[in-house]
Write a protein that holds these residues in place. Sequence first.
Motif, PDB file in Angstrom:
ATOM      1  N   HIS A 190       0.832  -1.203   0.000  1.00  0.00           N
ATOM      2  CA  HIS A 190       0.000   0.000   0.000  1.00  0.00           C
ATOM      3  C   HIS A 190       0.870   1.257   0.000  1.00  0.00           C
ATOM      4  CE1 HIS A 190      -2.184  -3.252   2.004  1.00  0.00           C
ATOM      5  NE2 HIS A 190      -3.271  -2.731   1.469  1.00  0.00           N
ATOM      6  N   THR A 191       0.448   2.237  -0.777  1.00  0.00           N
ATOM      7  CA  THR A 191       1.090   3.545  -0.704  1.00  0.00           C
ATOM      8  C   THR A 191       0.130   4.454   0.043  1.00  0.00           C
ATOM      9  OG1 THR A 191       2.121   3.127  -2.828  1.00  0.00           O
ATOM     10  CG2 THR A 191       2.124   5.413  -2.051  1.00  0.00           C
ATOM     11  N   ILE A 192       0.542   4.916   1.218  1.00  0.00           N
ATOM     12  CA  ILE A 192      -0.354   5.742   2.034  1.00  0.00           C
ATOM     13  C   ILE A 192       0.240   7.136   2.174  1.00  0.00           C
ATOM     14  CG2 ILE A 192      -1.525   5.958   4.254  1.00  0.00           C
ATOM     15  CD1 ILE A 192      -1.441   2.979   4.525  1.00  0.00           C
ATOM     16  N   THR A 193      -0.330   8.070   1.445  1.00  0.00           N
ATOM     17  CA  THR A 193       0.202   9.438   1.490  1.00  0.00           C
ATOM     18  C   THR A 193      -0.583  10.297   2.480  1.00  0.00           C
ATOM     19  OG1 THR A 193      -1.195   9.980  -0.397  1.00  0.00           O
ATOM     20  CG2 THR A 193       1.103   9.387  -0.869  1.00  0.00           C
ATOM     21  N   ARG A 229      11.578  -2.992  11.606  1.00  0.00           N
ATOM     22  CA  ARG A 229      12.358  -4.215  11.432  1.00  0.00           C
ATOM     23  C   ARG A 229      12.053  -5.257  12.517  1.00  0.00           C
ATOM     24  NH1 ARG A 229      18.826  -3.758  12.809  1.00  0.00           N
ATOM     25  NH2 ARG A 229      18.798  -2.050  14.320  1.00  0.00           N
ATOM     26  N   GLN A 230      11.140  -4.908  13.437  1.00  0.00           N
ATOM     27  CA  GLN A 230      10.756  -5.845  14.513  1.00  0.00           C
ATOM     28  C   GLN A 230       9.257  -5.715  14.765  1.00  0.00           C
ATOM     29  OE1 GLN A 230      12.159  -4.518  18.381  1.00  0.00           O
ATOM     30  NE2 GLN A 230      12.673  -2.507  17.597  1.00  0.00           N
ATOM     31  N   PRO A 231       8.452  -6.065  13.740  1.00  0.00           N
ATOM     32  CA  PRO A 231       7.009  -5.791  13.842  1.00  0.00           C
ATOM     33  C   PRO A 231       6.321  -6.465  15.028  1.00  0.00           C
ATOM     34  CG  PRO A 231       7.489  -7.257  11.993  1.00  0.00           C
ATOM     35  CD  PRO A 231       8.806  -6.727  12.483  1.00  0.00           C
ATOM     36  N   ARG A 232       6.774  -7.641  15.423  1.00  0.00           N
ATOM     37  CA  ARG A 232       6.093  -8.317  16.535  1.00  0.00           C
ATOM     38  C   ARG A 232       6.444  -7.671  17.872  1.00  0.00           C
ATOM     39  NH1 ARG A 232       6.744 -12.166  12.528  1.00  0.00           N
ATOM     40  NH2 ARG A 232       8.975 -12.186  12.966  1.00  0.00           N
ATOM     41  N   GLU A 233       7.724  -7.383  18.098  1.00  0.00           N
ATOM     42  CA  GLU A 233       8.138  -6.687  19.329  1.00  0.00           C
ATOM     43  C   GLU A 233       7.463  -5.312  19.390  1.00  0.00           C
ATOM     44  OE1 GLU A 233      10.404  -7.077  22.076  1.00  0.00           O
ATOM     45  OE2 GLU A 233      10.118  -9.177  21.557  1.00  0.00           O
ATOM     46  N   ALA A 234       7.468  -4.614  18.248  1.00  0.00           N
ATOM     47  CA  ALA A 234       6.890  -3.269  18.212  1.00  0.00           C
ATOM     48  C   ALA A 234       5.401  -3.315  18.521  1.00  0.00           C
ATOM     49  CB  ALA A 234       7.139  -2.619  16.854  1.00  0.00           C
ATOM     50  N   THR A 235       4.697  -4.287  17.986  1.00  0.00           N
ATOM     51  CA  THR A 235       3.261  -4.405  18.247  1.00  0.00           C
ATOM     52  C   THR A 235       2.995  -4.583  19.740  1.00  0.00           C
ATOM     53  OG1 THR A 235       2.854  -5.324  16.063  1.00  0.00           O
ATOM     54  CG2 THR A 235       1.170  -5.732  17.713  1.00  0.00           C
ATOM     55  N   SER A 236       3.757  -5.459  20.395  1.00  0.00           N
ATOM     56  CA  SER A 236       3.472  -5.636  21.825  1.00  0.00           C
ATOM     57  C   SER A 236       3.875  -4.394  22.621  1.00  0.00           C
ATOM     58  CB  SER A 236       4.086  -6.920  22.392  1.00  0.00           C
ATOM     59  OG  SER A 236       5.409  -7.053  22.005  1.00  0.00           O
ATOM     60  N   VAL A 293       4.248   1.918   8.058  1.00  0.00           N
ATOM     61  CA  VAL A 293       4.659   1.067   9.193  1.00  0.00           C
ATOM     62  C   VAL A 293       3.532   0.985  10.223  1.00  0.00           C
ATOM     63  CG1 VAL A 293       6.256   0.866  11.158  1.00  0.00           C
ATOM     64  CG2 VAL A 293       7.138   1.476   8.893  1.00  0.00           C
ATOM     65  N   LEU A 294       2.912   2.101  10.528  1.00  0.00           N
ATOM     66  CA  LEU A 294       1.906   2.124  11.599  1.00  0.00           C
ATOM     67  C   LEU A 294       0.581   1.483  11.198  1.00  0.00           C
ATOM     68  CD1 LEU A 294       2.460   5.830  12.751  1.00  0.00           C
ATOM     69  CD2 LEU A 294       3.245   3.786  13.956  1.00  0.00           C
ATOM     70  N   GLU A 295       0.161   1.715   9.945  1.00  0.00           N
ATOM     71  CA  GLU A 295      -1.217   1.351   9.568  1.00  0.00           C
ATOM     72  C   GLU A 295      -1.358   0.033   8.833  1.00  0.00           C
ATOM     73  OE1 GLU A 295      -3.291   4.503   7.512  1.00  0.00           O
ATOM     74  OE2 GLU A 295      -2.445   6.058   8.807  1.00  0.00           O
ATOM     75  N   THR A 296      -0.315  -0.419   8.127  1.00  0.00           N
ATOM     76  CA  THR A 296      -0.473  -1.597   7.267  1.00  0.00           C
ATOM     77  C   THR A 296       0.226  -2.826   7.842  1.00  0.00           C
ATOM     78  OG1 THR A 296       1.554  -1.510   5.924  1.00  0.00           O
ATOM     79  CG2 THR A 296      -0.219   0.019   5.324  1.00  0.00           C
ATOM     80  N   GLU A 297      -0.042  -3.944   7.194  1.00  0.00           N
ATOM     81  CA  GLU A 297       0.708  -5.168   7.502  1.00  0.00           C
ATOM     82  C   GLU A 297       1.541  -5.549   6.288  1.00  0.00           C
ATOM     83  OE1 GLU A 297      -2.201  -7.939   9.081  1.00  0.00           O
ATOM     84  OE2 GLU A 297      -1.905  -7.098  11.084  1.00  0.00           O
ATOM     85  N   ASP A 298       1.962  -4.538   5.548  1.00  0.00           N
ATOM     86  CA  ASP A 298       2.803  -4.761   4.368  1.00  0.00           C
ATOM     87  C   ASP A 298       4.107  -5.437   4.788  1.00  0.00           C
ATOM     88  OD1 ASP A 298       0.879  -3.521   2.923  1.00  0.00           O
ATOM     89  OD2 ASP A 298       2.092  -1.788   2.303  1.00  0.00           O
ATOM     90  N   GLU A 299       4.681  -6.177   3.814  1.00  0.00           N
ATOM     91  CA  GLU A 299       5.896  -6.931   4.124  1.00  0.00           C
ATOM     92  C   GLU A 299       7.080  -6.469   3.286  1.00  0.00           C
ATOM     93  OE1 GLU A 299       4.838 -11.107   5.632  1.00  0.00           O
ATOM     94  OE2 GLU A 299       3.833 -10.945   3.695  1.00  0.00           O
ATOM     95  N   TYR A 300       8.210  -6.412   3.921  1.00  0.00           N
ATOM     96  CA  TYR A 300       9.493  -6.246   3.239  1.00  0.00           C
ATOM     97  C   TYR A 300       9.499  -5.044   2.293  1.00  0.00           C
ATOM     98  CZ  TYR A 300      13.920  -7.900   1.237  1.00  0.00           C
ATOM     99  OH  TYR A 300      15.222  -8.020   0.840  1.00  0.00           O
ATOM    100  N   PHE A 301       9.282  -3.867   2.898  1.00  0.00           N
ATOM    101  CA  PHE A 301       9.315  -2.651   2.061  1.00  0.00           C
ATOM    102  C   PHE A 301      10.443  -1.734   2.535  1.00  0.00           C
ATOM    103  CE2 PHE A 301       6.077  -2.094   5.386  1.00  0.00           C
ATOM    104  CZ  PHE A 301       6.383  -0.861   5.929  1.00  0.00           C
ATOM    105  N   PRO A 302      10.952  -0.893   1.640  1.00  0.00           N
ATOM    106  CA  PRO A 302      12.146  -0.106   1.991  1.00  0.00           C
ATOM    107  C   PRO A 302      11.852   1.129   2.824  1.00  0.00           C
ATOM    108  CG  PRO A 302      11.517   0.354  -0.270  1.00  0.00           C
ATOM    109  CD  PRO A 302      10.544  -0.689   0.237  1.00  0.00           C
ATOM    110  N   GLY A 315       0.531  -2.656  11.564  1.00  0.00           N
ATOM    111  CA  GLY A 315      -0.938  -2.705  11.475  1.00  0.00           C
ATOM    112  C   GLY A 315      -1.676  -2.438  12.780  1.00  0.00           C
ATOM    113  N   LEU A 316      -1.462  -1.260  13.358  1.00  0.00           N
ATOM    114  CA  LEU A 316      -2.104  -0.946  14.647  1.00  0.00           C
ATOM    115  C   LEU A 316      -3.617  -0.863  14.502  1.00  0.00           C
ATOM    116  CD1 LEU A 316       0.295   1.888  15.944  1.00  0.00           C
ATOM    117  CD2 LEU A 316       0.148  -0.463  16.814  1.00  0.00           C
ATOM    118  N   PRO A 317      -4.356  -1.366  15.492  1.00  0.00           N
ATOM    119  CA  PRO A 317      -5.813  -1.212  15.455  1.00  0.00           C
ATOM    120  C   PRO A 317      -6.201   0.257  15.643  1.00  0.00           C
ATOM    121  CG  PRO A 317      -5.109  -2.198  17.540  1.00  0.00           C
ATOM    122  CD  PRO A 317      -3.887  -2.099  16.672  1.00  0.00           C
TER     123      PRO A 317
END
Length: 367
Positions: free
Chosen positions: A45-48, A281-288, A315-324, A339-341
């Motif tokens: 996703h591109t979120i501007t 780079r640590q989506p699971r740690e960051a989520t918790s 980073v905050l809104e999506t569950e996109d994978e492996y993006f720069p 992907g924060l609720p």
Amino acid sequence: MHKSLLQLIIITLVTPQIALSQNGNTGKMDFETYDPVSTLRVPGHTITKSKFPFIDVHNHQWGMGSGSLESLVKDMDNMNMQVMVNLSGGNGSSLEKMAENVKEQYANRFIIFANINFDGIGSDGWTNKAVKQLQQDVQHGANGLKIFKNLGFSVKDTDGKRVTVDDVRLDAIWQKCAELKIPVLIHTADPAPFWEPLDEHNERWLELKTHAQRKRSATDPAPWETLIEEQHRMFKKHPNTTFIAAHFGWYANNLNKLDSLLTDMPNVYVEFGAVIAELGRQPREATSFFTKYQDRILFGKDSWVPGEYATYFRVLETEDEYFPYHKKYHAFWRMYGIGLPDDILKKVYYKNALRIIPNIDKSLFPG
Ligand SMILES: [Zn+2]
């Protein structure tokens, strides 16, 4: 004649092969050249524009004292930034001018933080003067105090000694902020790798190579740990003052440590300016971490490049994978969305800032 013709033929035939071997599988390639195109095909996703209106608590605008703010507000509108906190308010007449210019044009779109002038610290009456100045700046429209990294790095007193972040001559300033109910956003030190050897093991090698003046050492001006400990001692000494540790307090790469620090210091908040790549780079740690500290995290960006906010939203809104990330010298790795609720996203985007920074127009935000 024959000989030179033969040489020309040999050079023509051999040269492409030399070039190939330099960039191909037999030669070495430098780190800056290597830029592989990912073959991974996954949804992205591109979120501007952010999902909810947001407050950027870490921004710097130096020219806001005069002129039109229209194009700035247009950039803000395009990405859904309802309020920008300008941390570079200065003090005295320049802050007053800035506050007036904002009031005349877009009164509810900007919040200004004051800055301390450390010149002359150590001379008689310096602390009283600084406290009075801050009080006056708040009367003129400042809604917070920003402390730059020069405190700890380069501020010296009248004896030529480094002023530490927990210097007692500053205590009355932090106390005054508690009294005035304004937060202090403070940036201390820099990423820890800036203190480490500049070699192939350093994660910030490219940044230090391209920005050599950022390199530090144990004596220039002090070890990283010393500066960070000074900051934490000061936070603990002033439990009634609300502090926002800029850049996740440089612990975005060690959320376990930051977790214990925030538990230990309930008056401290964090913002993620310039460290979103650490979280990505640590989506699971960051989520918790975001789940546990959803009431203590604020949105911050720091450098004003409107196009770069899309990385933060992604980073905050999506569950996109492996993006720069957008700067190789901050992060050569790729990231994953957390992907924060919606309820946490709203807190990070605006609710937490509304609670700790005074005088933001609440009507700009959903309930
Ligand atoms: Zn900054």
